[in-house]
Design an enzyme around this catalytic site. Structure first.
Site, PDB file in Angstrom:
ATOM      1  CD  GLU A 202      30.632  40.307  43.518  1.00  0.00           C
ATOM      2  OE1 GLU A 202      29.424  40.246  43.806  1.00  0.00           O
ATOM      3  OE2 GLU A 202      31.066  40.926  42.538  1.00  0.00           O
ATOM      4  CE  LYS A 334      29.676  46.335  38.327  1.00  0.00           C
ATOM      5  NZ  LYS A 334      30.073  45.314  37.326  1.00  0.00           N
TER       6      LYS A 334
HETATM    7  P1  PGA Z   1      32.996  42.610  38.380  1.00  0.00           P
HETATM    8  O1  PGA Z   1      31.574  41.896  38.462  1.00  0.00           O
HETATM    9  O2  PGA Z   1      33.099  43.614  39.459  1.00  0.00           O
HETATM   10  O3  PGA Z   1      33.956  41.479  38.491  1.00  0.00           O
HETATM   11  O4  PGA Z   1      33.060  43.248  37.006  1.00  0.00           O
HETATM   12  C1  PGA Z   1      30.441  42.460  39.051  1.00  0.00           C
HETATM   13  C2  PGA Z   1      29.251  42.364  38.128  1.00  0.00           C
HETATM   14  O5  PGA Z   1      29.350  41.783  37.023  1.00  0.00           O
HETATM   15  O6  PGA Z   1      28.175  42.867  38.461  1.00  0.00           O
HETATM   16 ZN    ZN Z   2      27.280  42.287  36.281  1.00  0.00          ZN
END
Ligand code: PGA
Ligand code: ZN
Length: 420
Positions: A202, A334
């Site tokens: 990230e 998400k």
């Molecule tokens: P991921 O991690 O997109 O790899 O699931 C992001 C998070 O855990 O916030």
């Molecule tokens: Zn997370």
């Protein structure tokens, strides 16, 4: 009216194949959606459909593209693009599974996002404004990663995200500027100490720390090095992502070379909360350790924001249950965990009803798409998590928020942080 749904394979920030969808309207206008992909996924989230086999490490998405072309497109053709709920409902019905395994969570979320963008394009409004209607909305408070670890850095450190929140900032622009100073300061310190190994998935620095506290100490130093007072100007947010190393009540912290039980893990985190200016902590205990999450929320929820990601998986029902039993006080939102825009919105509504906070979030595998900035702003979620302050799949989001701020929207600021 939807005239055509086109799907193509594009590539995400890890160089993996992903699904892109264009929804074209009779009016000639169109909207686009791109599916992101997680690496530390919750057990109960919608799953991507990938081809398997040996080519492209099994990650190709031809089956998902095929599902869009042969099943989704014919059904959506002729539907009214503003009927987001009806469209999302039809896709779920057609899929027939609880986690979108048949058509693919990647196929469905990319289509759902394209439909939403097309609806906004059709009325010639920026998406955030289309979503907001007449309601007052704010630019979200960002939490921005400085060090990456866990599944995003080959488990080099146990904690997945060490982030900062510019709690002293009075505008989104100022929050990005303060974070940029901290990111630069952290990079200088890491380079000086020979601890810098590049950047993680990230965009946060990929660190070579010996223990977790060294990571936290260095983050405090980086804030000071940038000229800010830790806990006053800039505070710390953590994503422990503990489902990655905690199973059946045992937590295996590689950097500490030891196992903790659920109580021991709670104690360790409470010690960190005492020692460091932490205002938000995500997935402190594993998704299967509900008793631990309740105990931790009891002990710390009045002091800090406790965020459920793997545990709540952007699911309104799970949010309602968590609020009833007193686990967490904030939900990570998400869209591709929920699978559709409609269900994403339902999780946010459930959070509001429960008095929970909400953070709209990117995934570790991202694209140049910045729809989450519009969702966070237009739905007035209050907070936004996108990863670090480097790499264009991250910066595309921060930069879009800066453009939106020019419409004279207020900034949510530190008031968006919740406590129980
Ligand atoms: P991921 O991690 O997109 O790899 O699931 C992001 C998070 O855990 O916030
Ligand atoms: Zn997370």
């Amino acid at each position: 009216t939807i005239k055509e749904v086109k799907a193509r394979r594009v590539w995400d920030s890890r160089g993996w194949p992903t699904v892109e969808v264009d929804v074209v309207l009779e009016s000639g206008r169109f909207g686009r959606g791109m599916a992101p992909a997680g690496a530390s996924r919750g057990t109960h989230e919608a799953v991507d459909l990938r081809d398997g086999g040996t080519a492209l490490a099994g990650k190709d998405v031809q089956k998902a593209l095929n599902a869009i072309e042969t099943e989704i497109a014919p059904v959506l053709k002729g539907m009214n693009v503003v009927d987001q709920a009806a469209i999302d409902g039809r896709m779920k019905e057609m899929d027939g599974t609880a986690n979108l395994a048949r058509l693919g969570g990647n196929a469905v979320i990319a289509t759902s996002m394209a439909v939403l963008n097309a609806a906004a394009a059709d009325v010639e409004l920026p998406l955030w404004r289309h979503l907001a209607g007449d309601a007052p909305v704010r630019l979200p408070l960002p939490q921005i990663q400085i060090f990456g670890g866990g599944a995003h850095a080959s488990r080099r450190i146990d904690i997945q995200d060490l982030m900062v929140i510019a709690i002293g900032a009075t505008s989104f622009r100022q929050a990005t500027e303060m974070t940029a100073e901290v990111y630069l300061s952290a990079g200088r310190i890491m380079a000086e100490r020979g601890l810098l190994q590049g950047v993680a998935d990230e965009g946060g620095y990929w660190p070579a720390f010996d223990n977790n506290e060294q990571a936290l100490d260095t983050l405090v130093k980086a804030i000071e090095g940038a000229g800010y007072v830790p806990g006053e100007d800039v505070a710390i947010a953590l994503d422990i992502a503990s489902s990655e190393f905690g199973k059946n009540g045992r937590y295996r912290l590689a950097l500490e070379s030891r196992d903790y039980d659920s109580d021991g893990m709670c104690e360790l985190l409470l010690k960190w909360l005492d020692r460091y200016p932490i205002v938000s902590i995500e997935d402190p205990l594993a998704e299967d350790d509900e008793a631990g999450l309740i105990a931790f929320t009891n002990a710390a929820g009045a002091k800090v924001q406790i965020v459920g990601d793997d545990y709540l998986v952007t699911d309104g029902q799970r949010v309602r249950r968590a609020s009833e039993i007193g686990a967490c006080n904030c939900v990570l939102v998400k869209p591709n965990q929920a699978g559709t825009i409609t269900d994403t919105r339902a999780a946010l509504d459930a959070a509001r009803q429960a008095g929970f906070g909400a953070i709209v979030s990117a995934r570790s595998g991202e694209t140049e798409d910045f729809i989450i900035v519009h969702l966070s702003t237009g739905w007035d979620a209050g907070q936004l998590k996108v990863g670090s302050f480097a790499r264009s799949e991250r910066m595309a989001k921060w930069n879009e928020a800066i453009r939106i701020e020019e419409s004279d929207l207020p900034f949510a600021g530190r008031g968006a942080l919740v406590r129980s």
